[in-house]
Write an enzyme that holds these catalytic residues in place. Structure first.
Site, PDB file in Angstrom:
ATOM      1  N   LYS A 197     -22.512 -22.251 -35.263  1.00  0.00           N
ATOM      2  CA  LYS A 197     -23.426 -21.628 -34.310  1.00  0.00           C
ATOM      3  C   LYS A 197     -24.774 -21.364 -34.975  1.00  0.00           C
ATOM      4  CE  LYS A 197     -22.262 -18.868 -30.970  1.00  0.00           C
ATOM      5  NZ  LYS A 197     -21.739 -17.758 -30.142  1.00  0.00           N
ATOM      6  N   GLU A 203     -17.077 -11.169 -22.247  1.00  0.00           N
ATOM      7  CA  GLU A 203     -17.299 -11.139 -23.696  1.00  0.00           C
ATOM      8  C   GLU A 203     -17.684  -9.737 -24.121  1.00  0.00           C
ATOM      9  OE1 GLU A 203     -20.303 -13.649 -25.369  1.00  0.00           O
ATOM     10  OE2 GLU A 203     -19.629 -15.438 -24.282  1.00  0.00           O
ATOM     11  N   GLU A 230     -24.012 -14.170 -35.783  1.00  0.00           N
ATOM     12  CA  GLU A 230     -23.498 -15.083 -34.760  1.00  0.00           C
ATOM     13  C   GLU A 230     -22.273 -15.852 -35.250  1.00  0.00           C
ATOM     14  OE1 GLU A 230     -24.446 -15.906 -31.460  1.00  0.00           O
ATOM     15  OE2 GLU A 230     -25.417 -13.950 -31.642  1.00  0.00           O
ATOM     16  N   GLU A 240     -17.291 -19.034 -35.500  1.00  0.00           N
ATOM     17  CA  GLU A 240     -17.804 -20.369 -35.166  1.00  0.00           C
ATOM     18  C   GLU A 240     -18.894 -20.708 -36.183  1.00  0.00           C
ATOM     19  OE1 GLU A 240     -17.786 -21.203 -30.623  1.00  0.00           O
ATOM     20  OE2 GLU A 240     -18.167 -19.052 -30.828  1.00  0.00           O
TER      21      GLU A 240
END
Length: 465
Positions: free
Chosen positions: A319, A262, A325, A316
């Protein structure tokens, strides 16, 4: 006329279709309630130069949708699966029977990650079960006659390092070394990668000086000298990856391959967060891709690009945590780009010009942007990465490209600097690159292989170069 002719022919000759990059992947997280169907995602991925995708689980719909695409797939067993995988070999065999065999080889599964950032959970039971779980998974793969075709690994946070600055002093935290010794022996024995999650974004959040931002974004900067070996680093990514390499070497496993599972940069965040923006995210991911494509490697691992999975394909929206995030996505749920980092095949230069090249005005007396004399390769590489990350086509100076030879950083930097300058407003500051470049009226053909191409073509056109 010679100057203009050189430029015109350079665009006609130094073209090369940007092929898929085997070392660039993307993470496909699913903590969201608005994602497009897997079939649409598979079609999207095929429209990019991304060759690999990492899933955090083993969603059968996604794995099946990626069948016959030749896209490499990383699937994962969750942390919660580790106890059963560790205690019962049959559990691992059943995991393979359910999540691999129904899809392979049509779906090109290349790696299974057992757990995610397990060591830094600091759960001693889970940590002790990690290696047996990986061993049972490997044995199940071997039992299915897939040994060597599908690897097994686990993913670590950068927090497993107790020391990382300077890169040459990289060491794993003593508390994690006992577990890591067994894991690293597993990687060595099975030829599987040590997967790590380096994020220059978080490094910048803890040191938000302007020079640190440039260092993190692969933008031209003064660089940072490693006091241990005298090597000058021009970006944080290389420094972080090399600190992992040093830590592996210190444990006696310098030949274990590193995989970046990542890395990324958020394009938005909460008002109190330092660093998130569209501009910064585009700079980081775009310049990182350019850096990987250059194949220059890192100072301690030169000449190759580490397998790198960008975070992430989509936002996302479910999250938890700060706003950043939920803002790492390269694409929106409607499949449009959040910002362009040059991975879409439709935005790359075709192998044959589809429209006539429009003649540009004849350059002024100072019409060429070239590297200054005496500039180090490290500084030129930083400027090269920056220029190629700004949307210009640097594929001609990649391996196999028409202008790859001579294969020197000075030659490649000259090409990229000049192309960036000619593609911009041609202001003097478009040829600065942190004072590593200068304008000149002299033909810079000493840096490139174009002179040979142009001389032969010019003969037929009655021109001189």
């Amino acid at each position: 006329m010679a100057t203009f002719f050189f430029f015109l022919l350079s665009f006609l000759i130094c073209f090369h279709f940007s092929s898929a990059e085997p070392f660039i992947g993307v993470n496909y997280g699913q903590v969201a309630d608005n994602l497009p169907p897997p079939s649409a995602t598979a079609k999207l991925l095929k429209s990019t130069s991304i060759e690999k995708v990492r899933l955090y689980g083993a969603d059968p719909a996604i794995i099946k949708a990626l069948a016959n695409t030749e896209i490499g797939i990383v699937i994962g067993a969750a942390n919660g699966d580790i106890p059963s995988l560790a205690s019962d070999p049959n559990s691992a065999a059943q995991w393979i029977n359910s999540n691999v065999l129904p899809f392979y080889p049509a779906s090109k599964i290349i790696l299974i990650t057992v757990g995610n950032e397990v060591l830094t959970t600091n759960d001693p039971n889970l940590i002790n079960q990690l290696l047996p779980a990986m061993q049972n998974m490997q044995n199940a793969i071997n039992g299915a006659s897939l040994g060597g075709k599908i690897k097994v690994s686990t993913v670590h946070s950068m927090a497993v390092l107790g020391q990382s600055d300077p890169p040459s002093s990289g060491l794993f935290s003593p508390s994690y070394q006992p577990a890591l010794k067994g894991l690293l022996q597993f990687h060595k024995d099975n030829g599987s990668p040590f997967a790590i999650n380096p994020y220059p974004f978080f490094a910048y959040q803890s040191d938000s000086r302007p020079e640190t931002l440039a260092f993190c974004l692969f933008q031209p900067n003064a660089g940072r000298v490693d006091s241990g070996n005298g090597i000058k680093y021009m970006n944080m990514f290389d420094a972080q990856v090399d600190s992992v390499h040093s830590a592996l070497s210190a444990m006696g496993f310098k030949d274990v391959e590193i995989m970046v599972a990542e890395t990324g940069w958020p394009y938005s965040g909460d008002s109190n967060e330092v660093g998130p923006s569209i501009e910064n995210a585009k700079a980081y991911n775009g310049n990182l891709i350019a850096h990987l494509k250059s194949m220059v490697g890192t100072p301690l691992m030169p000449g190759k690009s580490v397998d790198t999975y960008l975070f992430a394909l989509y936002d996302e929206d479910l999250k938890p945590g700060p706003g950043s995030e939920r803002a790492f996505g390269l694409y929106k749920p409607d499949l449009s780009m959040v910002y362009d980092v040059g991975i879409s095949k439709s935005s790359q230069t075709p192998s044959t010009p589809t429209t006539p090249v429009t003649p540009q005005p004849k350059p002024t007396a100072t019409g060429w942007c070239v590297p200054k004399a005496g500039i180090s390769d490290a500084q030129l590489q930083s400027s090269l990465d920056y220029a190629c990350g700004q949307g210009i086509d640097c594929s001609p100076i990649q391996p196999g490209g028409a202008c790859f030879e001579p294969n020197t950083i000075a030659s490649h930097a000259a090409y990229a600097m000049n192309l960036y300058y000619q593609s911009s407003a041609k202001n003097p500051w478009n040829c600065d690159f942190s004072q590593t470049a200068t304008l000149t009226s002299q033909n810079p053909s000493k840096y490139t292989s174009l002179k040979l191409h142009l001389s032969s073509i010019a003969f037929f056109l009655g021109q001189s170069v």
